[in-house]
Design a protein around this motif. Sequence first.
Motif, PDB file in Angstrom:
ATOM      1  N   CYS A  11      11.503  55.749 -52.002  1.00 43.66           N
ATOM      2  CA  CYS A  11      11.127  54.552 -51.604  1.00 43.66           C
ATOM      3  C   CYS A  11       9.706  54.357 -51.893  1.00 43.66           C
ATOM      4  O   CYS A  11       8.931  54.984 -51.798  1.00 43.66           O
ATOM      5  CB  CYS A  11      11.243  54.592 -50.158  1.00 43.66           C
ATOM      6  N   PRO A  12       9.554  53.238 -52.833  1.00 48.78           N
ATOM      7  CA  PRO A  12       8.013  52.997 -53.364  1.00 48.78           C
ATOM      8  C   PRO A  12       7.165  52.715 -52.414  1.00 48.78           C
ATOM      9  O   PRO A  12       5.857  52.488 -52.544  1.00 48.78           O
ATOM     10  CB  PRO A  12       8.322  51.813 -54.422  1.00 48.78           C
ATOM     11  N   ASN A  13       7.629  52.254 -51.112  1.00 45.33           N
ATOM     12  CA  ASN A  13       6.841  51.706 -49.843  1.00 45.33           C
ATOM     13  C   ASN A  13       6.162  52.780 -49.267  1.00 45.33           C
ATOM     14  O   ASN A  13       6.973  53.877 -48.679  1.00 45.33           O
ATOM     15  CB  ASN A  13       7.743  50.902 -48.914  1.00 45.33           C
TER      16      ASN A  13
END
Length: 68
Positions: A11-13
């Motif tokens: 997840c890039p978050n």
Amino acid sequence: MPDSSGPIIRCPNPRCPDRVRTGLIHFVRIGAMDIDGLGEALIEQLLKAGLVQDPSDFFILTEQQLGE
């Protein structure tokens, strides 16, 4: 353990709940802060209660918040 036959998806978050949880678990482990008695189950409880989101939150927890 991830399946090595497929792609690894991250997840890039940075506020992704799984990334936050994994980061906090890493922070309290031996080799990092080595906080005795603070394991995955307690971290899950603290996250669900909204008491921690960041490693620095461990240092501002009060006895009242932890239920004495």
